[in-house]
Design an enzyme around this catalytic site. Structure first.
Site, PDB file in Angstrom:
ATOM      1  NE  ARG A   6       4.482  -8.206  11.217  1.00  0.00           N
ATOM      2  CZ  ARG A   6       4.125  -7.550  10.753  1.00  0.00           C
ATOM      3  NH1 ARG A   6       2.177  -7.845   9.893  1.00  0.00           N
ATOM      4  NH2 ARG A   6       4.504  -6.199   9.590  1.00  0.00           N
ATOM      5  CE  LYS A  50       3.372  -0.014   4.307  1.00  0.00           C
ATOM      6  NZ  LYS A  50       2.224  -0.109   3.542  1.00  0.00           N
ATOM      7  CD  GLU A  90      -2.818   1.054   2.558  1.00  0.00           C
ATOM      8  OE1 GLU A  90      -2.521   0.551   3.682  1.00  0.00           O
ATOM      9  OE2 GLU A  90      -3.452   2.433   2.353  1.00  0.00           O
TER      10      GLU A  90
HETATM   11  P1  ATP Z   1       1.055  -2.145   8.106  1.00  0.00           P
HETATM   12  O1  ATP Z   1       2.534  -1.873   8.741  1.00  0.00           O
HETATM   13  O2  ATP Z   1       0.551  -0.617   8.083  1.00  0.00           O
HETATM   14  O3  ATP Z   1       0.384  -3.145   8.562  1.00  0.00           O
HETATM   15  P2  ATP Z   1       2.370  -3.530   5.954  1.00  0.00           P
HETATM   16  O4  ATP Z   1       3.538  -3.568   6.481  1.00  0.00           O
HETATM   17  O5  ATP Z   1       1.644  -4.803   5.368  1.00  0.00           O
HETATM   18  O6  ATP Z   1       1.525  -2.681   6.836  1.00  0.00           O
HETATM   19  P3  ATP Z   1       1.683  -3.613   2.783  1.00  0.00           P
HETATM   20  O7  ATP Z   1       2.271  -2.508   2.323  1.00  0.00           O
HETATM   21  O8  ATP Z   1       0.234  -3.391   3.181  1.00  0.00           O
HETATM   22  O9  ATP Z   1       2.182  -3.177   4.569  1.00  0.00           O
HETATM   23  O10 ATP Z   1       2.323  -4.511   2.674  1.00  0.00           O
HETATM   24  C1  ATP Z   1       3.303  -4.992   1.645  1.00  0.00           C
HETATM   25  C2  ATP Z   1       3.247  -6.811   1.684  1.00  0.00           C
HETATM   26  O11 ATP Z   1       4.553  -6.903   2.651  1.00  0.00           O
HETATM   27  C3  ATP Z   1       2.433  -7.171   1.886  1.00  0.00           C
HETATM   28  O12 ATP Z   1       2.211  -8.717   1.334  1.00  0.00           O
HETATM   29  C4  ATP Z   1       3.337  -7.929   3.679  1.00  0.00           C
HETATM   30  O13 ATP Z   1       2.218  -8.648   3.774  1.00  0.00           O
HETATM   31  C5  ATP Z   1       4.421  -7.832   3.468  1.00  0.00           C
HETATM   32  N1  ATP Z   1       4.687  -7.597   4.878  1.00  0.00           N
HETATM   33  C6  ATP Z   1       4.806  -6.334   5.040  1.00  0.00           C
HETATM   34  N2  ATP Z   1       5.819  -6.044   6.777  1.00  0.00           N
HETATM   35  C7  ATP Z   1       6.306  -7.118   6.185  1.00  0.00           C
HETATM   36  C8  ATP Z   1       7.055  -8.398   7.418  1.00  0.00           C
HETATM   37  N3  ATP Z   1       7.208  -7.570   8.692  1.00  0.00           N
HETATM   38  N4  ATP Z   1       7.301  -9.231   7.003  1.00  0.00           N
HETATM   39  C9  ATP Z   1       7.018  -9.568   6.022  1.00  0.00           C
HETATM   40  N5  ATP Z   1       6.066  -9.735   5.390  1.00  0.00           N
HETATM   41  C10 ATP Z   1       5.716  -8.466   5.500  1.00  0.00           C
END
Ligand code: ATP
Ligand code: MG
Length: 565
Positions: free
Chosen positions: A269, A279, A38
């Protein structure tokens, strides 16, 4: 750098699943994944795990990975983020070719799907307030209750939904809900909201829409439109999978999408100690100016990591090492650092820098004279050659390399002791000068003329200590930033969630270093190992031609002042 020739990554449960499905002929061998950020912030190290996974699967199975901006929420998204994300994915070595998508381009299809759901009796317009909806929803232990609006006719729902779109109601007056089961044990199936009224300018669609789809509704449709095979997401979406499947099944019944439908697959994650990977928290650090910006080298953002001198190659090593699993856990930051060191050790040229300089005067060396010494650019890669380092009567050495009264086991300079000036001569310390406050101002020594490194018989004089140096007449002074961890605790915020109080007040120290002449030509983003100190990178923002500024990426494992073997 490209990962096209990289070896296939280790087996994991997702690869096993794909192999099984391929064997059963489910997708005809097709593997189509997506990385769906996003655009409401910068990418971080957690996203890198997801990028390596999604793009890596596509690469190894001869498939494709889409870069999709999941920009269905108008409020927090911007072009600045779109650009930074694009740049970071490229930096990691991946190319999405023609497969660049914006979810907001699917708003028309999403709307058409919603009208279909209404017509098929699978969605209705809700007019309860948010609070009332919460009361009707029930709890984990109690079922929810049907809303009085749940029995609206198809005609009424359709008319009202069209009025929502036409802007005839104020923000929040109604929402469109999926009609599933208010008594479901899975709260996510208790008639989730799928559209809301929100007058907000969208970075792509402008003011065309005043209703926007909810994330959980939009995402499966995006996947289906793009014929994604495996929609890989983090574990917190596991409870959403039944809705994902429900929605796509209903839409397949309406001939919106062909089967087989995309399959959601969850993985753990990345949680990394001593940083925050959310974020929201990163935005707070930037907005409240705890750091200098998104690319502050202390931040775990990909732009920050790059500026810090971490390499994409090191990130790939890390992703390969931690693997992909189904259970959440924490990875220690030192694992990440070790991967960076391993990569940099292979590629970074060796250079000499004195970070805490004190003068060393060779009393028996002729005034005004200088000579050439030669130092290898990489000890394990002789083909990278040597460069000349000038030596003269006055040198800069590390303050720590002299002790007037040596502690036990100290092999470096103290009165009467001999050490080797690395790539130069053996010297014997004769004493030091002090200023009025008793602070040591200069160290004195004599050199042994027959001991120059690389000349016959130079190693006949044996010494235990070996120190680095730069010629004072030839060195140049430059700024260097020594970074430490941004937080003092492994899990910032811990139970309380107040991660700001765990910030490390000493996460950066700026010093003036004395550098060997060859470093003056360093270009932004050139990586070096400063011998005995660690890996450094020429800063991409503050370096100027002929005046580089250096960031310490990571320290060496090596202990200080070990004798040369
Ligand atoms: P927020 O921190 O606001 O929850 P987000 O980190 O999920 O947002 P996105 O832009 O939706 O942000 O993430 C894009 C992709 O990165 C998603 O498919 C999410 O699963 C993956 N992602 C985000 N954080 C992690 C993490 N810590 N480890 C692995 N994958 C991640
Ligand atoms: Mg998210």
């Amino acid at each position: 750098m490209s990962h096209d020739t990289a070896p296939a990554s280790a087996a994991n449960f997702i690869r096993n699943l794909i192999d099984e499905q391929n064997a059963a002929g489910k997708w005809n061998g097709r593997v189509e994944t997506r990385f769906p950020p996003e655009p409401n912030g910068y990418l971080h190290l957690g996203h890198a795990k997801s990028i390596f996974l999604n793009f890596g699967l596509a690469r190894d199975y001869g498939g494709v990975c889409h870069l999709r901006f999941d920009d269905t929420n108008p409020e927090k998204e911007s072009q600045e983020y779109v650009d930074a994300i694009t740049e970071s994915v490229k930096w990691l070595g991946f190319d999405w070719g023609e497969h660049l998508y914006f979810a907001s381009n699917y708003f028309d299809t999403m709307y058409a799907c919603a009208e279909y759901l209404i017509q098929a009796g699978h969605a209705y317009v809700e007019s309860l307030s948010a609070d009332e909806m919460r009361n009707y929803r029930g709890t984990l232990t109690e079922p929810g209750k049907d809303s009085p609006h749940r029995s609206r006719s198809v005609e009424e729902n359709l008319a009202m939904f069209r009025s929502m779109r036409a802007g005839e109601y104020p923000d929040g007056a109604h929402v469109l809900r999926a009609k599933i089961n208010m008594a479901s044990p899975n709260i996510n199936l208790r008639d989730p909201a799928i559209y809301r009224i929100k007058r907000a300018h969208h970075h792509n669609t402008g003011d065309k829409w005043c209703i926007y789809p909810m994330y959980t509704y939009a995402h499966p449709i995006e996947d289906a439109i793009e014929h994604i095979t495996h929609s890989i997401c983090t574990l917190e979406f596991e409870d959403q999978r039944p809705f994902y499947d429900w929605l796509l099944n209903k839409l397949a019944e309406g001939d919106f999408f062909p089967r087989p439908l995309p399959q959601q697959v969850e993985f753990a994650r990345l949680n990394l100690t001593y940083v925050v990977l959310s974020k929201r928290k990163l935005i707070q650090l930037v907005d409240e100016k705890h750091v200098s910006g998104w690319d502050d080298p202390r931040l775990p953002t990909l732009v920050g990591a790059r500026r810090r001198g971490y390499t994409a190659e090191g990130l790939k090593r890390f992703a390969d090492q931690i693997g992909v699993s189904k259970s959440d856990g924490w990875i220690d930051y030192s694992v990440f650092e070790a991967c960076q060191r391993d990569g940099l050790n292979d590629t970074a040229l060796r250079r000499i820098a004195v970070l805490d300089p004190i003068k060393l005067i060779i009393d028996n060396y002729p005034e005004g004279q200088s000579e050439e010494c030669f130092a290898p650019n990489h000890p394990q890669q002789p083909e990278l050659g040597k460069r000349m380092v000038p030596l003269s009567k006055e040198l800069w050495i590390e303050r720590e390399d002299f002790e007037e009264t040596p502690p036990k086991g100290y092999f470096r300079l103290f009165p009467g002791n001999s050490v080797r000036l690395r790539y130069g001569y053996v010297i014997t310390c004769t004493g030091c000068d002090k200023d009025a406050d008793g602070i040591i101002a200069a160290v004195h020594c004599d050199y042994l003329p027959d001991t120059k490194s690389g000349t016959p018989g130079s190693d006949l004089v044996k010494v235990k200590g070996n120190i680095h140096w730069v010629s004072a007449a030839h060195a140049y002074e430059a700024e260097a930033r020594l970074y430490d961890r941004l937080f003092t605790t492994a899990q910032p915020g811990g139970e309380s969630g107040d991660f700001i109080k765990d910030l490390n007040p000493d996460s950066v120290r700026t010093i003036r270093a004395q550098l060997e002449p060859a470093l003056i030509d360093a270009n932004a983003e050139d990586h070096f190992q400063f011998e005995r100190h660690g890996y450094f990178v020429a800063d991409s923002v503050d370096s100027k031609a002929g005046a580089p500024v250096f960031n310490r990426t990571v320290t060496l494992k090596d202990s200080w002042g070990k004798a040369e073997k």
